[in-house]
Design a protein around this motif. Structure first.
Motif, PDB file in Angstrom:
ATOM      1  N   LEU A 101       0.858  -1.191   0.000  1.00 11.94           N
ATOM      2  CA  LEU A 101       0.000   0.000   0.000  1.00 11.94           C
ATOM      3  C   LEU A 101       0.892   1.237   0.000  1.00 11.94           C
ATOM      4  O   LEU A 101       1.511   1.572   1.016  1.00 11.94           O
ATOM      5  CB  LEU A 101      -0.916  -0.004   1.224  1.00 11.94           C
ATOM      6  N   ALA A 102       0.993   1.892  -1.160  1.00 15.02           N
ATOM      7  CA  ALA A 102       1.877   3.047  -1.323  1.00 15.02           C
ATOM      8  C   ALA A 102       1.038   4.303  -1.471  1.00 15.02           C
ATOM      9  O   ALA A 102       0.139   4.356  -2.317  1.00 15.02           O
ATOM     10  CB  ALA A 102       2.770   2.853  -2.550  1.00 15.02           C
ATOM     11  N   ILE A 103       1.318   5.303  -0.658  1.00 17.11           N
ATOM     12  CA  ILE A 103       0.545   6.545  -0.701  1.00 17.11           C
ATOM     13  C   ILE A 103       1.477   7.741  -0.827  1.00 17.11           C
ATOM     14  O   ILE A 103       2.657   7.672  -0.503  1.00 17.11           O
ATOM     15  CB  ILE A 103      -0.348   6.710   0.538  1.00 17.11           C
ATOM     16  N   THR A 104       0.920   8.834  -1.304  1.00 16.91           N
ATOM     17  CA  THR A 104       1.672  10.060  -1.570  1.00 16.91           C
ATOM     18  C   THR A 104       1.573  11.023  -0.385  1.00 16.91           C
ATOM     19  O   THR A 104       0.487  11.254   0.141  1.00 16.91           O
ATOM     20  CB  THR A 104       1.123  10.738  -2.836  1.00 16.91           C
ATOM     21  N   LYS A 105       2.712  11.568   0.012  1.00 17.02           N
ATOM     22  CA  LYS A 105       2.750  12.667   0.979  1.00 17.02           C
ATOM     23  C   LYS A 105       3.813  13.659   0.532  1.00 17.02           C
ATOM     24  O   LYS A 105       4.900  13.283   0.089  1.00 17.02           O
ATOM     25  CB  LYS A 105       3.082  12.172   2.385  1.00 17.02           C
ATOM     26  N   SER A 106       3.491  14.931   0.673  1.00 17.46           N
ATOM     27  CA  SER A 106       4.371  16.004   0.204  1.00 17.46           C
ATOM     28  C   SER A 106       5.416  16.373   1.249  1.00 17.46           C
ATOM     29  O   SER A 106       5.129  16.433   2.447  1.00 17.46           O
ATOM     30  CB  SER A 106       3.533  17.236  -0.133  1.00 17.46           C
ATOM     31  N   THR A 107       6.619  16.655   0.785  1.00 20.81           N
ATOM     32  CA  THR A 107       7.678  17.155   1.661  1.00 20.81           C
ATOM     33  C   THR A 107       7.664  18.680   1.755  1.00 20.81           C
ATOM     34  O   THR A 107       8.466  19.250   2.499  1.00 20.81           O
ATOM     35  CB  THR A 107       9.061  16.712   1.155  1.00 20.81           C
ATOM     36  N   THR A 108       6.772  19.316   1.015  1.00 22.31           N
ATOM     37  CA  THR A 108       6.745  20.777   0.990  1.00 22.31           C
ATOM     38  C   THR A 108       5.767  21.353   2.014  1.00 22.31           C
ATOM     39  O   THR A 108       6.020  22.422   2.572  1.00 22.31           O
ATOM     40  CB  THR A 108       6.388  21.281  -0.420  1.00 22.31           C
ATOM     41  N   TYR A 109       4.691  20.659   2.305  1.00 18.03           N
ATOM     42  CA  TYR A 109       3.654  21.234   3.164  1.00 18.03           C
ATOM     43  C   TYR A 109       3.376  20.436   4.431  1.00 18.03           C
ATOM     44  O   TYR A 109       2.373  20.675   5.102  1.00 18.03           O
ATOM     45  CB  TYR A 109       2.370  21.436   2.353  1.00 18.03           C
ATOM     46  N   PHE A 110       4.246  19.490   4.751  1.00 17.91           N
ATOM     47  CA  PHE A 110       4.105  18.749   6.002  1.00 17.91           C
ATOM     48  C   PHE A 110       5.439  18.768   6.739  1.00 17.91           C
ATOM     49  O   PHE A 110       6.439  19.266   6.229  1.00 17.91           O
ATOM     50  CB  PHE A 110       3.646  17.311   5.725  1.00 17.91           C
ATOM     51  N   HIS A 111       5.446  18.202   7.944  1.00 10.72           N
ATOM     52  CA  HIS A 111       6.666  18.139   8.743  1.00 10.72           C
ATOM     53  C   HIS A 111       7.141  16.692   8.813  1.00 10.72           C
ATOM     54  O   HIS A 111       6.316  15.763   8.847  1.00 10.72           O
ATOM     55  CB  HIS A 111       6.383  18.664  10.154  1.00 10.72           C
ATOM     56  N   PRO A 112       8.450  16.463   8.846  1.00 12.57           N
ATOM     57  CA  PRO A 112       8.955  15.085   8.869  1.00 12.57           C
ATOM     58  C   PRO A 112       8.415  14.251  10.021  1.00 12.57           C
ATOM     59  O   PRO A 112       8.177  13.049   9.865  1.00 12.57           O
ATOM     60  CB  PRO A 112      10.470  15.268   8.976  1.00 12.57           C
TER      61      PRO A 112
END
Length: 449
Positions: A101-112
């Motif tokens: 199950l692979a999902i997308t998350k942005s590195t620009t608008y979230f925190h690590p």
């Protein structure tokens, strides 16, 4: 040991994927707001022994084309309505047993920290089947939804992403594998000597740690990427375990494959540890004629303006200002430079107008269409797999869930008969399915030319 073909399914938690015509197809289900649709697709692909189900995502309703959301909403273009794929993946972890199950998350608008926690949790809930598609986000509308006036520049987004992954890797490693003791007799829950702060203080991020999620089955999610610019391909070559690619031409897919594998070597990585997945839309029929009828019916439903709306979203450039019947102009785009380069190359090669490009984009965001009987489609897959274009393929649906049903029922048995694709899962984690070694939490060193 002979190479094994890998297969995946592509979705957006939405009414469409690459095909803007999909929601209008009479056979498509449109209950994308409920659980049954996603469960059915995931179970179908698991029945077909697919490696994983991949969810793309965008964080804004389309507005870039003519600064107007009315037409995108009216015509149902890509990203006009989506739900959160991380919650969909959590649902699917409970109704499937093997499929990744692979999902997308942005590195620009979230925190690590937040993202590391999400994927650590998903990896536990799925018992080692989590994957993260790392994106840097595409356009100004996404920035504005997060209270930011100006979207970061292309190279700055990737610099932020580099540090983002470095921090995430530290957080996933903050619990050693055997730190969780849970000894009821002694009363020791966790060994504090094996849980560590990370104390990161960098250019973009600051976090103390440790992560609250104990060490997960895969140590970290499988990292997916889709970099297509030079900077993006370097980023993918350093970090990715698997890469999603769009190119409608054989020569383009082969050039991309060779380029990224070479870049992986530059980062000191084994090129075989990066699996490259071009995507395509299949039209399967009992005869070639039936398959082509399916293709023609689908393609006629595609609206060029809807396609240009999405091209504007992907490139963060307003294509409403150009003549629809002229060839696409050579402009600088701040968004996806790779997709624009593909569009420009097609326009030059085949003398296509902007309207033509819009039509192709609406039919499948420039994905190639594999058309024919099960045997004919298997021929195309086998040719690309053995011809240096791919380690596997991601299927995108012209209508859902029917496209996936047809492929699993008709094409997968043919691939299995040829000895190209598994007949049973031989492992339990997504890394197992992809034939990857144990995950490292030490990033590849930065390559400098």
């Amino acid at each position: 040991m002979s190479r094994e073909l890998h297969l995946a399914g592509f979705l957006i938690a939405s009414h469409v994927t690459h095909s803007h015509a999909a929601w209008r197809h009479p056979a498509s289900e449109t209950d994308y707001l409920g659980p049954d649709y996603y469960s059915r697709v995931a179970k179908t692909l698991e029945r077909g022994k697919f490696d994983f189900l991949f969810f793309a995502d965008l964080l804004a309703t389309p507005v870039r084309y003519g600064n107007d959301i009315r037409v995108p909403l009216s015509s149902g273009t890509q990203a006009s309505a989506t739900i959160d794929p991380s919650l969909v993946a959590s649902l699917l972890a409970g109704v499937t047993e093997k499929i990744g199950l692979a999902i997308t998350k942005s590195t620009t608008y979230f925190h690590p920290y937040e993202v590391a926690r999400i994927f650590g949790t998903l990896d536990h809930l799925s018992r080692g089947r989590a994957g993260w598609n790392v994106v840097t986000s595409l356009n100004q509308a996404e920035a504005q939804n997060f209270g930011i006036d100006d979207h970061l520049g292309h190279d700055e987004r990737y610099a932020r992403a580099q540090e983002f992954l470095e921090v995430a890797f530290k957080l996933w490693g903050s619990w050693e594998r055997d730190a969780l003791v849970q000894n009821k007799e002694s009363g020791v829950f966790a060994d504090p000597d094996k849980v560590h702060t990370v104390d990161h203080d960098g250019e973009f991020f600051k976090t103390r740690g440790p992560l609250t999620v104990p060490h997960s089955p895969q140590s970290r999610p499988v990292i997916f990427q889709a970099g297509s610019s030079s900077v993006g391909k370097d980023f993918a070559a350093r970090w990715a375990d698997a890469i999603f690619e769009i190119d409608p031409t054989k020569e383009g897919r082969k050039a991309y494959y060779d380029d990224v594998k070479s870049r992986a070597s530059n980062f000191g990585r084994n090129p075989d540890d990066i699996k490259i997945f071009p995507s395509f839309v299949p039209f399967v029929g009992e005869t070639e004629s039936i398959a082509r009828e399916k293709q023609a019916f689908h393609n006629e439903l595609a609206d060029p303006i809807s396609g240009l709306i999405t091209l504007s979203v992907h490139t963060d450039h307003d294509f409403s200002q150009y003549d629809l019947d002229a060839q696409i102009e050579d402009v600088t785009v701040p968004g996806s430079q790779g997709l624009f380069d593909v569009a420009r190359r097609l326009s030059d090669k085949d003398s296509l107008t902007l309207r033509d490009i819009g039509k192709l984009y609406a039919q499948g965001v420039l994905l190639p269409q594999f058309v024919g009987t099960a045997s004919q489609i298997a021929d195309q897959i086998e040719e690309g797999f053995n011809g240096g274009e791919a380690d596997g393929y991601i299927l995108s649906a012209a209508q859902a869930p029917g496209t996936f049903d047809d492929f699993v029922d008709l094409v997968v048995p043919e691939l299995q008969r040829r000895g190209l694709f598994r007949t049973e899962y031989t492992g339990t984690t997504l890394r197992d399915h992809l034939g990857l070694p144990d995950a490292s939490l030490t990033p590849a060193p930065v390559f400098t030319q």
